[in-house]
Design an enzyme around this catalytic site. Structure first.
Site, PDB file in Angstrom:
ATOM      1  N   ASP A 111     -17.388 -11.035 -26.552  1.00  0.00           N
ATOM      2  CA  ASP A 111     -17.734 -11.711 -25.315  1.00  0.00           C
ATOM      3  C   ASP A 111     -19.029 -12.500 -25.536  1.00  0.00           C
ATOM      4  O   ASP A 111     -19.780 -12.220 -26.484  1.00  0.00           O
ATOM      5  CB  ASP A 111     -17.900 -10.657 -24.213  1.00  0.00           C
ATOM      6  N   SER A 165     -14.742 -16.204 -23.978  1.00  0.00           N
ATOM      7  CA  SER A 165     -15.694 -16.208 -22.873  1.00  0.00           C
ATOM      8  C   SER A 165     -15.070 -16.666 -21.573  1.00  0.00           C
ATOM      9  O   SER A 165     -14.242 -17.587 -21.555  1.00  0.00           O
ATOM     10  CB  SER A 165     -16.872 -17.136 -23.226  1.00  0.00           C
ATOM     11  N   GLY A 166     -15.509 -16.010 -20.497  1.00  0.00           N
ATOM     12  CA  GLY A 166     -15.205 -16.513 -19.162  1.00  0.00           C
ATOM     13  C   GLY A 166     -16.138 -17.635 -18.777  1.00  0.00           C
ATOM     14  O   GLY A 166     -16.064 -18.152 -17.668  1.00  0.00           O
ATOM     15  N   ASP A 173     -19.053  -6.440 -22.258  1.00  0.00           N
ATOM     16  CA  ASP A 173     -19.983  -5.747 -21.373  1.00  0.00           C
ATOM     17  C   ASP A 173     -19.474  -5.528 -19.954  1.00  0.00           C
ATOM     18  O   ASP A 173     -20.086  -4.775 -19.190  1.00  0.00           O
ATOM     19  CB  ASP A 173     -21.309  -6.519 -21.299  1.00  0.00           C
ATOM     20  N   LYS A 201      -8.401 -12.907 -22.170  1.00  0.00           N
ATOM     21  CA  LYS A 201      -9.219 -12.484 -23.306  1.00  0.00           C
ATOM     22  C   LYS A 201      -8.402 -11.656 -24.292  1.00  0.00           C
ATOM     23  O   LYS A 201      -8.542 -11.801 -25.513  1.00  0.00           O
ATOM     24  CB  LYS A 201     -10.433 -11.695 -22.815  1.00  0.00           C
ATOM     25  N   ASP A 204     -21.361 -14.132 -22.571  1.00  0.00           N
ATOM     26  CA  ASP A 204     -22.412 -13.902 -21.575  1.00  0.00           C
ATOM     27  C   ASP A 204     -22.831 -12.441 -21.541  1.00  0.00           C
ATOM     28  O   ASP A 204     -21.993 -11.546 -21.437  1.00  0.00           O
ATOM     29  CB  ASP A 204     -21.935 -14.328 -20.191  1.00  0.00           C
TER      30      ASP A 204
END
Length: 412
Positions: free
Chosen positions: A187, A275-276, A343, A320, A189
């Site tokens: 991930d 990543s979002g 996270d 993802k 962020d």
């Protein structure tokens, strides 16, 4: 004739030539070496040698083996070391079931923590076969090789003890899989970088507070990620596309991020980010760090302004996991040899799909689902879960001419 064993254990100040001296002495006698282990702790050497020979116990001073016993004692006396000798008849090491690696991270590492972990291992009917330190500063990492335990039961017991002792504990099966080539999918962020990119964008749009509240709820799993992303992106409508350059300059990598990527690339791992967040930012990270694969959302820009919409399919929680599977196929790596690091709740499916799922300073919902959790602020501690020590990393960096960090500092 019955085969017997003699275990020779030398303990004392470490110095050059101890091992050579002992084996040179043993070379004069009719014995075969079965096993050797040696460790040095703060300048003190412990050397164990198991030899096999034919005949009765080496009692007294007569006979060949008795002479060897006396010769070893003279070597220890000359070296100013202590020697312990133990005989036996079983030359076959009993391989216990469930051989595991238990990795313990502490900052700092208290004796009570290791006492609690060792106690849980003993209560599970397992045995600690070997202990090794992988790092001391800025965090301490101790790895235990354990046999005779059920992995799931031991992981559950040690997770409970880790909470009590405020340490991180990971339980992994030993064997070739742990050493094999892998794909790392991470991930971005609050994992690869500090903070959330959308919040940096929101700061320029003057809607930081509102975006932070929505982001926090989404990461806890209280809101659907795709819906929450659209809601937050809508608040950015009208922002100049020039903001991307400013935000790229504001992005700060998590301490140890470069070390993690650099070290794993040396070992021929493949590295991916999913990543979002947004390609307008992640593309720069790909170029900077030499990332192999990436997937992220793209903000729509028309006439130099953000429209408040996302282009194409949103990279959400299921997306993802699909990206991880796609990257594994492209790299030719089985899913069982992938590592996923995240996270928040948006990483749950990816963590579940990977061969090893790691929660990094994560929300409770992800920590409970992951195979291992790391709660120290250094991303390179992931290397220790893969059996790579800080000393090995520093040695490789030195060979490449990279300046070593100051004592006690995180790696670059």
């Amino acid at each position: 004739m019955k085969q017997r064993t003699l275990l020779i254990t030398l303990t004392g100040p470490d110095r050059p030539g101890v091992t050579s001296r002992l084996f040179s002495t043993l070379a004069s006698f009719p014995v075969n070496v079965v096993d050797v282990e040696q460790v040095v702790i703060r300048g003190r050497l412990v050397l164990g040698v198991l030899v096999m020979y034919a005949g009765g116990p080496p009692t007294g001073t007569g006979g060949t083996i008795g002479a060897m016993w006396a010769a070893v004692e003279r070597v220890a006396e000359d070296l100013g070391m202590e020697v312990e000798l133990a005989t036996g008849t079983d030359t076959k090491e009993k391989r216990r079931r469930g051989r595991l690696h238990v990795t313990v991270l502490g900052n700092p590492m208290q004796p009570a923590a290791l006492a609690g972990i060792a106690g849980r291992i003993a209560a599970a009917g397992a045995n600690i076969d070997r202990i090794e330190r992988l790092a001391h500063l800025p965090v301490t990492c101790i790895e235990l090789e354990v046999s005779g335990a059920d992995p799931l039961a031991l992981r559950t017991a040690l997770a409970a003890e880790a909470v009590l002792q405020q340490v991180d504990v990971a339980v992994q099966r030993s064997g070739l899989l742990r050493r094999s080539k892998r794909l790392i999918v991470m991930d971005v962020d609050s994992t690869l970088i500090q903070g959330e990119v959308i919040e940096l964008l929101a700061g320029h749009a003057g809607c930081m507070d509102e975006v932070e509240k929505i982001t926090s709820a989404a990461m806890r799993g209280e809101l659907d990620f795709a819906a929450s992303l659209r809601e937050r992106v809508a608040l950015l409508e009208g922002l100049s596309a020039d903001v991307f350059e400013r935000v790229r300059e504001e992005v700060v990598l998590t301490p140890g991020a470069r070390t993690l990527v650099r070290t794993l690339k040396r070992l021929d791992y493949r590295f991916a980010i999913v990543s979002g967040g947004f390609t307008q930012i992640t593309d720069a990270l790909v170029e900077d760090l030499g990332i192999d694969y990436s997937a992220a959302n793209t903000l729509e820009v028309v006439n130099g302004k953000l429209t408040g919409r996302v282009v194409g399919e949103i990279v959400d929680r299921p997306g993802k996991a699909r990206a991880l599977e796609r990257f594994a196929r492209q790299a030719g790596i089985p899913i069982s040899q992938t590592v996923a690091i995240g996270d928040g709740a948006n990483d749950l499916d990816m963590i579940a799909a990977a061969g090893l799922g790691i929660a990094f300073n994560a929300k409770p919902v992800l920590r409970q689902a992951a195979d291992a959790a790391v709660n120290v602020p250094y991303l390179d501690t992931i290397l220790y879960l893969l059996g790579i020590s800080r000393e090995e990393v520093e040695a490789a960096d030195a060979e490449d001419g990279l300046t070593p960090p100051a004592t006690g500092s995180p790696l670059h």
